[in-house]
Design a protein around this motif. Structure first.
Motif, PDB file in Angstrom:
ATOM      1  N   ASP A   1       0.779  -1.229  -0.133  1.00  0.00           N
ATOM      2  CA  ASP A   1      -0.036  -0.050   0.112  1.00  0.00           C
ATOM      3  C   ASP A   1       0.781   1.351  -0.013  1.00  0.00           C
ATOM      4  O   ASP A   1       1.892   1.238   0.606  1.00  0.00           O
ATOM      5  CB  ASP A   1      -0.976   0.013   1.238  1.00  0.00           C
ATOM      6  CG  ASP A   1      -1.737  -1.243   1.256  1.00  0.00           C
ATOM      7  OD1 ASP A   1      -1.964  -1.655   0.082  1.00  0.00           O
ATOM      8  OD2 ASP A   1      -2.578  -1.583   2.165  1.00  0.00           O
TER       9      ASP A   1
ATOM     10  N   THR B   1       1.433   5.168   1.235  1.00  0.00           N
ATOM     11  CA  THR B   1       1.297   5.899   2.616  1.00  0.00           C
ATOM     12  C   THR B   1       1.332   7.442   2.209  1.00  0.00           C
ATOM     13  O   THR B   1       2.157   7.915   1.416  1.00  0.00           O
ATOM     14  CB  THR B   1       2.389   5.556   3.489  1.00  0.00           C
ATOM     15  OG1 THR B   1       3.733   5.596   2.884  1.00  0.00           O
ATOM     16  CG2 THR B   1       2.378   4.259   3.989  1.00  0.00           C
TER      17      THR B   1
ATOM     18  N   THR C   1       1.200   7.954   8.051  1.00  0.00           N
ATOM     19  CA  THR C   1       0.762   6.741   9.003  1.00  0.00           C
ATOM     20  C   THR C   1       1.587   6.386   9.783  1.00  0.00           C
ATOM     21  O   THR C   1       1.216   6.012  10.932  1.00  0.00           O
ATOM     22  CB  THR C   1       0.760   5.751   7.702  1.00  0.00           C
ATOM     23  OG1 THR C   1       0.277   6.153   6.584  1.00  0.00           O
ATOM     24  CG2 THR C   1       0.122   4.555   8.149  1.00  0.00           C
TER      25      THR C   1
ATOM     26  N   GLY D   1      -1.010  -3.394  14.798  1.00  0.00           N
ATOM     27  CA  GLY D   1      -1.067  -3.733  13.203  1.00  0.00           C
ATOM     28  C   GLY D   1      -1.809  -4.880  12.946  1.00  0.00           C
ATOM     29  O   GLY D   1      -2.605  -5.024  11.721  1.00  0.00           O
TER      30      GLY D   1
ATOM     31  N   MET E   1      -6.325  -2.254  10.895  1.00  0.00           N
ATOM     32  CA  MET E   1      -5.579  -1.849   9.588  1.00  0.00           C
ATOM     33  C   MET E   1      -6.556  -1.078   8.942  1.00  0.00           C
ATOM     34  O   MET E   1      -7.472  -1.606   8.528  1.00  0.00           O
ATOM     35  CB  MET E   1      -5.077  -3.015   8.780  1.00  0.00           C
ATOM     36  CG  MET E   1      -3.517  -3.577   9.403  1.00  0.00           C
ATOM     37  SD  MET E   1      -3.108  -5.061   8.875  1.00  0.00           S
ATOM     38  CE  MET E   1      -2.246  -4.510   7.377  1.00  0.00           C
TER      39      MET E   1
ATOM     40  N   THR F   1      -7.009   1.064   5.500  1.00  0.00           N
ATOM     41  CA  THR F   1      -6.933   1.237   4.205  1.00  0.00           C
ATOM     42  C   THR F   1      -7.752   2.134   3.632  1.00  0.00           C
ATOM     43  O   THR F   1      -8.936   1.543   3.714  1.00  0.00           O
ATOM     44  CB  THR F   1      -6.248   0.136   3.259  1.00  0.00           C
ATOM     45  OG1 THR F   1      -7.093  -0.890   3.807  1.00  0.00           O
ATOM     46  CG2 THR F   1      -4.880  -0.238   3.791  1.00  0.00           C
TER      47      THR F   1
ATOM     48  N   SER G   1      -4.495   1.486  -3.140  1.00  0.00           N
ATOM     49  CA  SER G   1      -4.808   1.537  -1.860  1.00  0.00           C
ATOM     50  C   SER G   1      -3.870   2.348  -1.108  1.00  0.00           C
ATOM     51  O   SER G   1      -2.663   2.128  -1.178  1.00  0.00           O
ATOM     52  CB  SER G   1      -4.959   0.259  -1.259  1.00  0.00           C
ATOM     53  OG  SER G   1      -3.743  -0.509  -1.615  1.00  0.00           O
TER      54      SER G   1
ATOM     55  N   SER H   1      -2.774   3.323   2.720  1.00  0.00           N
ATOM     56  CA  SER H   1      -2.601   2.952   4.143  1.00  0.00           C
ATOM     57  C   SER H   1      -2.665   4.100   4.985  1.00  0.00           C
ATOM     58  O   SER H   1      -1.859   4.885   4.940  1.00  0.00           O
ATOM     59  CB  SER H   1      -1.643   2.058   4.218  1.00  0.00           C
ATOM     60  OG  SER H   1      -1.419   1.692   5.789  1.00  0.00           O
ATOM     61  N   TRP H   2      -3.425   4.079   5.918  1.00  0.00           N
ATOM     62  CA  TRP H   2      -3.711   5.323   7.097  1.00  0.00           C
ATOM     63  C   TRP H   2      -3.293   4.837   8.207  1.00  0.00           C
ATOM     64  O   TRP H   2      -2.990   5.526   9.143  1.00  0.00           O
ATOM     65  CB  TRP H   2      -5.182   5.918   6.969  1.00  0.00           C
ATOM     66  CG  TRP H   2      -5.387   6.858   5.892  1.00  0.00           C
ATOM     67  CD1 TRP H   2      -5.667   6.705   4.641  1.00  0.00           C
ATOM     68  CD2 TRP H   2      -4.861   8.183   5.942  1.00  0.00           C
ATOM     69  NE1 TRP H   2      -5.631   7.652   3.874  1.00  0.00           N
ATOM     70  CE2 TRP H   2      -5.165   8.737   4.438  1.00  0.00           C
ATOM     71  CE3 TRP H   2      -4.059   8.935   6.657  1.00  0.00           C
ATOM     72  CZ2 TRP H   2      -4.609  10.018   4.459  1.00  0.00           C
ATOM     73  CZ3 TRP H   2      -3.899  10.170   6.665  1.00  0.00           C
ATOM     74  CH2 TRP H   2      -4.060  10.751   5.152  1.00  0.00           C
TER      75      TRP H   2
ATOM     76  N   LYS I   1      -1.336   1.331  10.246  1.00  0.00           N
ATOM     77  CA  LYS I   1      -0.799   0.032  10.343  1.00  0.00           C
ATOM     78  C   LYS I   1       0.324   0.314  11.474  1.00  0.00           C
ATOM     79  O   LYS I   1       0.615   1.240  12.140  1.00  0.00           O
ATOM     80  CB  LYS I   1      -0.092  -0.395   8.801  1.00  0.00           C
ATOM     81  CG  LYS I   1       0.980   0.725   8.512  1.00  0.00           C
ATOM     82  CD  LYS I   1       1.481   0.152   7.368  1.00  0.00           C
ATOM     83  CE  LYS I   1       2.741   1.238   7.046  1.00  0.00           C
ATOM     84  NZ  LYS I   1       3.614   0.664   5.782  1.00  0.00           N
TER      85      LYS I   1
ATOM     86  N   GLU J   1       2.483  -8.645   8.075  1.00  0.00           N
ATOM     87  CA  GLU J   1       1.288  -7.703   7.522  1.00  0.00           C
ATOM     88  C   GLU J   1       1.060  -7.943   6.059  1.00  0.00           C
ATOM     89  O   GLU J   1      -0.090  -7.776   5.800  1.00  0.00           O
ATOM     90  CB  GLU J   1       1.734  -6.300   7.816  1.00  0.00           C
ATOM     91  CG  GLU J   1       0.887  -5.610   8.067  1.00  0.00           C
ATOM     92  CD  GLU J   1       1.229  -4.147   8.961  1.00  0.00           C
ATOM     93  OE1 GLU J   1       1.695  -3.335   8.311  1.00  0.00           O
ATOM     94  OE2 GLU J   1       0.931  -4.230  10.326  1.00  0.00           O
TER      95      GLU J   1
ATOM     96  N   ILE K   1      -2.714  -8.892   4.451  1.00  0.00           N
ATOM     97  CA  ILE K   1      -3.435  -8.174   3.517  1.00  0.00           C
ATOM     98  C   ILE K   1      -3.766  -9.071   2.272  1.00  0.00           C
ATOM     99  O   ILE K   1      -4.665  -9.000   1.748  1.00  0.00           O
ATOM    100  CB  ILE K   1      -2.127  -7.012   2.845  1.00  0.00           C
ATOM    101  CG1 ILE K   1      -2.279  -5.811   4.013  1.00  0.00           C
ATOM    102  CG2 ILE K   1      -2.564  -6.310   1.519  1.00  0.00           C
ATOM    103  CD1 ILE K   1      -0.953  -4.885   3.485  1.00  0.00           C
TER     104      ILE K   1
END
Lengths: 246, 75
Positions: A2, A4, A17, A92, A96, A98, A120, A122-123, A125, A195, A199
């Protein structure tokens, strides 16, 4: 992988993030320790027992390598390191966040070229799943261990490079470089690989990947605890190697 | 299929192979230890879990870099 959101400030790039993740984990650690350490009594009640158990566990780690008098100095450092990494690893796995980007956002550092790869963003994690965070932590411990060694006895610090034989100097130098590198990579790689698999499993059909996802999440929680413990143990070993001699 | 996919696959495969061998040796010795001295299981379990974390690190580093190569982030 993803994307960031990133912010540029004073010529440096900050990962939003990671900042959110670090601040949230630090706040959770502070909240836990604050709530557990209120109204202390001589005869411990429920909450105080939990805190005393944690402190006992950490003083076991520091007491492994250092003498009793020396190890009390590092107790709060080891406690903070352990709790922060533990909470950061577990966050995490549990949460999570996203979001999907529908266009380029130049103010957050998401360009059209990035969006060709994935959309996507990621906001939230684990902050420890990014290599910058773990390298920063390992570098801080590396610098501290050397400064503490020099502050204790400058001559002894220089002498330990040529012990037990003078020709072991190159081996010592390789050792000094590889210690912080593996220290950082060990934590990062474990959390990052965990992680990524979460995903990937999350994108599959639930009937096929549902059970493996829960099994892997349970294993990720176990790995997060073990890695937090190992990071703290290794930090204390590296400090004790410089401070504990003589 | 680009070469990066092949490279990432090889890195992940050898990482898994090394982790399998390492963990196999570790846990076979752990089982030998508790077969010889069943009362030491508590101590040995903790110690072997720490060793597991140390052994797992290098294959997992290889797997993490393999993932980065596979998705085309580096290399």
């Amino acid at each position: 992988m993803d994307l960031t959101p990133k912010v540029k400030f004073l010529g440096m790039t900050f990962d939003v993030t990671l900042m959110i993740g670090s601040v949230v984990s630090a706040l959770i650690v502070m909240l836990i320790v604050f709530l557990l350490s209120r109204r202390l009594t001589v005869r411990p009640n429920g909450r105080q027992n939990v805190m005393e158990y944690i402190i006992d566990f950490i003083s076991g780690i520091t007491g492994m390598m250092l003498e009793k008098k020396e190890s009390a100095k590092y107790l709060s450092f080891a406690l903070t390191t352990f709790l922060f990494i533990l909470i950061a690893n577990l966050l995490g796995v549990i949460v999570m966040v996203t979001a999907t980007a529908h266009g380029s956002l130049p103010s957050l550092g998401i360009t059209a070229a990035d969006l060709k790869m994935t959309d996507s963003v990621s906001w939230f994690k684990s902050p420890t799943s990014d290599i910058n965070v773990t390298v920063a932590m390992a570098a801080a411990i590396f610098l501290y261990s050397h400064f503490a060694g020099i502050a204790k006895s400058p001559l002894g610090y220089l002498q330990h490079y040529v012990k037990p034989f003078w020709w072991m100097l190159p081996i010592h130098i390789i050792d000094e470089v590889s210690k912080p590198a593996t220290h950082a990579l060990r934590l990062w790689a474990n959390i990052f690989a965990g992680e990524v698999l979460i995903i990937i499993l999350r994108e599959g059909a639930f009937y096929f990947t549902g059970v493996p996802l829960f099994v892997w999440m349970a294993f990720s929680i176990f790995v997060g605890c073990i890695q937090a413990y190992i990071f703290t143990v290794l930090a204390m070993v590296y400090i004790a190697q410089k401070v504990g001699e003589e | 299929m680009s070469l990066a996919v092949l490279a990432g696959g090889i890195m992940i495969a050898f990482g898994a192979l090394a982790a399998g061998i390492g963990n196999g040796v570790l846990f076979s010795r752990y089982l030998e230890g508790i077969a010889r001295q069943p009362e030491a299981q508590g101590t040995l379990f903790g110690q072997s879990m720490i060793a597991l974390g140390l052994v797992e690190a290098l294959p997992v580093i290889s797997i993490a870099f393999g993932i980065l190569v596979l998705f085309g982030i580096i290399g």
